[in-house]
Design a protein around this motif. Structure first.
Motif, PDB file in Angstrom:
ATOM      1  N   GLY A  51     -11.403  27.405  -3.817  1.00 48.41           N
ATOM      2  CA  GLY A  51     -10.956  26.365  -4.736  1.00 48.41           C
ATOM      3  C   GLY A  51     -10.867  26.811  -6.176  1.00 48.41           C
ATOM      4  N   ARG A  52     -10.080  26.038  -6.937  1.00 47.00           N
ATOM      5  CA  ARG A  52      -9.881  26.273  -8.368  1.00 47.00           C
ATOM      6  C   ARG A  52      -9.878  24.922  -9.082  1.00 47.00           C
ATOM      7  NH1 ARG A  52      -4.928  28.690  -8.384  1.00 47.00           N
ATOM      8  NH2 ARG A  52      -3.920  26.673  -8.575  1.00 47.00           N
ATOM      9  N   PHE A  53     -10.452  24.869 -10.265  1.00 46.92           N
ATOM     10  CA  PHE A  53     -10.489  23.674 -11.118  1.00 46.92           C
ATOM     11  C   PHE A  53      -9.236  23.739 -11.989  1.00 46.92           C
ATOM     12  CE2 PHE A  53     -14.008  20.817 -12.862  1.00 46.92           C
ATOM     13  CZ  PHE A  53     -13.131  19.960 -13.495  1.00 46.92           C
ATOM     14  N   ASP A  54      -8.267  22.840 -11.764  1.00 52.03           N
ATOM     15  CA  ASP A  54      -6.991  22.899 -12.477  1.00 52.03           C
ATOM     16  C   ASP A  54      -7.003  22.158 -13.811  1.00 52.03           C
ATOM     17  OD1 ASP A  54      -5.806  24.429 -10.466  1.00 52.03           O
ATOM     18  OD2 ASP A  54      -5.264  22.646  -9.331  1.00 52.03           O
ATOM     19  N   ASP A  55      -7.451  20.906 -13.802  1.00 46.10           N
ATOM     20  CA  ASP A  55      -7.388  20.085 -15.003  1.00 46.10           C
ATOM     21  C   ASP A  55      -8.434  18.990 -14.909  1.00 46.10           C
ATOM     22  OD1 ASP A  55      -6.438  19.340 -17.474  1.00 46.10           O
ATOM     23  OD2 ASP A  55      -4.636  18.335 -16.730  1.00 46.10           O
ATOM     24  N   ILE A  81     -12.203  12.526 -13.990  1.00 43.78           N
ATOM     25  CA  ILE A  81     -11.257  12.825 -12.917  1.00 43.78           C
ATOM     26  C   ILE A  81     -10.989  14.324 -12.959  1.00 43.78           C
ATOM     27  CG2 ILE A  81      -8.981  12.348 -11.959  1.00 43.78           C
ATOM     28  CD1 ILE A  81      -9.504   9.728 -14.038  1.00 43.78           C
ATOM     29  N   ALA A  82     -11.373  15.017 -11.910  1.00 43.65           N
ATOM     30  CA  ALA A  82     -11.226  16.470 -11.822  1.00 43.65           C
ATOM     31  C   ALA A  82     -10.117  16.811 -10.843  1.00 43.65           C
ATOM     32  CB  ALA A  82     -12.543  17.098 -11.372  1.00 43.65           C
ATOM     33  N   ASP A  83      -9.075  17.489 -11.314  1.00 41.05           N
ATOM     34  CA  ASP A  83      -7.969  17.928 -10.468  1.00 41.05           C
ATOM     35  C   ASP A  83      -8.267  19.328  -9.944  1.00 41.05           C
ATOM     36  OD1 ASP A  83      -6.372  15.602 -10.881  1.00 41.05           O
ATOM     37  OD2 ASP A  83      -5.845  16.380 -12.858  1.00 41.05           O
ATOM     38  N   LEU A  84      -8.147  19.497  -8.637  1.00 40.44           N
ATOM     39  CA  LEU A  84      -8.534  20.746  -7.983  1.00 40.44           C
ATOM     40  C   LEU A  84      -7.445  21.241  -7.045  1.00 40.44           C
ATOM     41  CD1 LEU A  84     -11.999  19.370  -6.873  1.00 40.44           C
ATOM     42  CD2 LEU A  84     -11.637  20.924  -8.778  1.00 40.44           C
ATOM     43  N   THR A 133      -5.804  18.179  -4.950  1.00 38.99           N
ATOM     44  CA  THR A 133      -6.663  17.040  -4.724  1.00 38.99           C
ATOM     45  C   THR A 133      -7.379  16.681  -6.019  1.00 38.99           C
ATOM     46  OG1 THR A 133      -8.421  16.149  -3.298  1.00 38.99           O
ATOM     47  CG2 THR A 133      -8.624  18.443  -3.969  1.00 38.99           C
ATOM     48  N   PHE A 134      -8.142  15.600  -5.994  1.00 38.36           N
ATOM     49  CA  PHE A 134      -8.935  15.238  -7.166  1.00 38.36           C
ATOM     50  C   PHE A 134     -10.208  14.532  -6.722  1.00 38.36           C
ATOM     51  CE2 PHE A 134      -6.289  11.579  -6.396  1.00 38.36           C
ATOM     52  CZ  PHE A 134      -7.102  10.479  -6.658  1.00 38.36           C
ATOM     53  N   ALA A 135     -11.209  14.593  -7.599  1.00 42.39           N
ATOM     54  CA  ALA A 135     -12.480  13.906  -7.385  1.00 42.39           C
ATOM     55  C   ALA A 135     -12.739  13.028  -8.596  1.00 42.39           C
ATOM     56  CB  ALA A 135     -13.611  14.910  -7.206  1.00 42.39           C
ATOM     57  N   VAL A 136     -13.357  11.861  -8.369  1.00 46.56           N
ATOM     58  CA  VAL A 136     -13.664  10.919  -9.445  1.00 46.56           C
ATOM     59  C   VAL A 136     -15.174  10.736  -9.514  1.00 46.56           C
ATOM     60  CG1 VAL A 136     -13.281   8.595 -10.339  1.00 46.56           C
ATOM     61  CG2 VAL A 136     -11.475   9.730  -9.032  1.00 46.56           C
ATOM     62  N   PHE A 137     -15.720  10.926 -10.706  1.00 49.19           N
ATOM     63  CA  PHE A 137     -17.154  10.791 -10.933  1.00 49.19           C
ATOM     64  C   PHE A 137     -17.403   9.713 -11.977  1.00 49.19           C
ATOM     65  CE2 PHE A 137     -16.167  15.187  -9.957  1.00 49.19           C
ATOM     66  CZ  PHE A 137     -17.001  15.443  -8.881  1.00 49.19           C
ATOM     67  N   GLU A 138     -18.517   8.993 -11.838  1.00 48.11           N
ATOM     68  CA  GLU A 138     -18.983   8.055 -12.864  1.00 48.11           C
ATOM     69  C   GLU A 138     -20.226   8.657 -13.476  1.00 48.11           C
ATOM     70  OE1 GLU A 138     -18.904   3.670 -12.055  1.00 48.11           O
ATOM     71  OE2 GLU A 138     -18.602   4.413 -10.001  1.00 48.11           O
ATOM     72  N   LEU A 139     -20.200   8.879 -14.789  1.00 42.59           N
ATOM     73  CA  LEU A 139     -21.338   9.512 -15.430  1.00 42.59           C
ATOM     74  C   LEU A 139     -21.384   9.200 -16.914  1.00 42.59           C
ATOM     75  CD1 LEU A 139     -19.850  12.405 -16.668  1.00 42.59           C
ATOM     76  CD2 LEU A 139     -19.871  12.761 -14.237  1.00 42.59           C
ATOM     77  N   PRO A 140     -22.509   9.470 -17.568  1.00 39.34           N
ATOM     78  CA  PRO A 140     -22.588   9.274 -19.016  1.00 39.34           C
ATOM     79  C   PRO A 140     -21.697  10.284 -19.730  1.00 39.34           C
ATOM     80  CG  PRO A 140     -24.789   9.504 -18.054  1.00 39.34           C
ATOM     81  CD  PRO A 140     -23.804   9.842 -16.992  1.00 39.34           C
ATOM     82  N   THR A 162     -21.885  27.232  -0.938  1.00 41.12           N
ATOM     83  CA  THR A 162     -21.311  26.205  -1.800  1.00 41.12           C
ATOM     84  C   THR A 162     -20.538  26.901  -2.898  1.00 41.12           C
ATOM     85  OG1 THR A 162     -23.268  26.088  -3.195  1.00 41.12           O
ATOM     86  CG2 THR A 162     -23.193  24.588  -1.345  1.00 41.12           C
ATOM     87  N   LEU A 163     -19.619  26.183  -3.493  1.00 41.79           N
ATOM     88  CA  LEU A 163     -18.754  26.747  -4.521  1.00 41.79           C
ATOM     89  C   LEU A 163     -18.951  25.973  -5.813  1.00 41.79           C
ATOM     90  CD1 LEU A 163     -16.509  28.723  -5.279  1.00 41.79           C
ATOM     91  CD2 LEU A 163     -14.857  27.100  -4.349  1.00 41.79           C
ATOM     92  N   GLN A 164     -19.372  26.651  -6.868  1.00 40.37           N
ATOM     93  CA  GLN A 164     -19.535  26.033  -8.182  1.00 40.37           C
ATOM     94  C   GLN A 164     -18.428  26.545  -9.081  1.00 40.37           C
ATOM     95  OE1 GLN A 164     -23.483  26.023  -9.856  1.00 40.37           O
ATOM     96  NE2 GLN A 164     -22.677  26.038 -11.924  1.00 40.37           N
ATOM     97  N   ILE A 165     -17.625  25.592  -9.604  1.00 40.14           N
ATOM     98  CA  ILE A 165     -16.461  25.970 -10.398  1.00 40.14           C
ATOM     99  C   ILE A 165     -16.593  25.405 -11.804  1.00 40.14           C
ATOM    100  CG2 ILE A 165     -13.947  25.967 -10.500  1.00 40.14           C
ATOM    101  CD1 ILE A 165     -13.935  25.171  -7.543  1.00 40.14           C
ATOM    102  N   ALA A 166     -16.429  26.267 -12.783  1.00 42.67           N
ATOM    103  CA  ALA A 166     -16.479  25.838 -14.180  1.00 42.67           C
ATOM    104  C   ALA A 166     -15.183  25.118 -14.529  1.00 42.67           C
ATOM    105  CB  ALA A 166     -16.665  27.047 -15.087  1.00 42.67           C
ATOM    106  N   PRO A 167     -15.260  24.080 -15.371  1.00 42.15           N
ATOM    107  CA  PRO A 167     -14.054  23.339 -15.754  1.00 42.15           C
ATOM    108  C   PRO A 167     -13.201  24.136 -16.738  1.00 42.15           C
ATOM    109  CG  PRO A 167     -15.934  22.508 -16.950  1.00 42.15           C
ATOM    110  CD  PRO A 167     -16.461  23.529 -15.982  1.00 42.15           C
ATOM    111  N   PRO A 168     -11.989  23.645 -17.010  1.00 43.01           N
ATOM    112  CA  PRO A 168     -11.148  24.313 -18.010  1.00 43.01           C
ATOM    113  C   PRO A 168     -11.858  24.380 -19.362  1.00 43.01           C
ATOM    114  CG  PRO A 168      -9.880  22.688 -16.792  1.00 43.01           C
ATOM    115  CD  PRO A 168     -11.311  22.519 -16.381  1.00 43.01           C
TER     116      PRO A 168
END
Length: 182
Positions: A51-55, A81-84, A133-140, A162-168
């Motif tokens: 996987g790759r973190f796109d936007d 909202i994380a686009d992957l 794809t995308f994932a939606v998180f609720e957080l502070p 597991t795969l840990q991907i840094a954001p843009p």
């Protein structure tokens, strides 16, 4: 003299045993998942997923289709909202997303958003097929900068990677209302 030698051997054995016990990992550490890390924009890979973190973007509210009507959800924090781009590597599988915040707290993808096409919770990854794809998180809001996304199998078997991907590197854009059906 013989008693002193036996006592010395006993003390040395106890010290060596104590050193081995202190340096030996505990059971929980020994079966912890292997974490593969990917830098911003890079395609990371484990045995079963790539996987790759796109936007990314944030929103105060999200709107999405569900059962033929549009639902709008708000939150006490912010929606991330994380686009992957994801694919399977050796077998068909599903994946679960977790956001690791700046404080190292973990936030699972929200279950309050369901139904939009391409949502990560509903996606089967096939080997060699890249999916947007995308994932939606609720957080502070203070948990976004310095965070990362963690992708695991839904049941998170201990010996699976597991795969840990840094954001843009650019900060996320912000919207008052994010439409997730587009």
């Amino acid at each position: 003299m013989k008693n002193v030698a036996n006592g010395l051997i006993l003390v040395v054995a106890a010290v060596l045993l104590g050193a081995m016990m202190l340096s030996n990992p505990d059971y929980n550490s020994a079966i912890r998942p292997f974490v593969a890390e990917a830098a911003p924009g890079e395609m990371g890979r484990t045995r079963l997923i790539a996987g790759r973190f796109d936007d990314w973007r944030t929103a105060d509210r999200v709107q999405f289709p569900q059962y033929g009507r549009k639902l709008t959800r708000g939150t006490g924090g912010v929606f991330l909202i994380a686009d992957l781009t994801l694919s399977g590597t050796t077998t068909s599988t599903m994946v679960a997303a977790t956001w690791i915040g700046a404080s190292k707290r973990q936030y699972r993808a929200t279950s309050r958003v369901s139904g939009p096409p391409r949502l990560i919770d509903q996606l089967w990854l096939q080997p060699g097929v890249r999916n947007k794809t995308f994932a939606v998180f609720e957080l502070p809001p203070d948990e976004i900068a310095g965070g990362a996304i963690l992708l695991t199998l839904p049941l998170n078997p201990p010996m699976e990677g597991t795969l840990q991907i840094a954001p843009p590197e650019t900060p996320p854009g912000h919207e008052t209302l994010a439409r997730l059906d587009e």
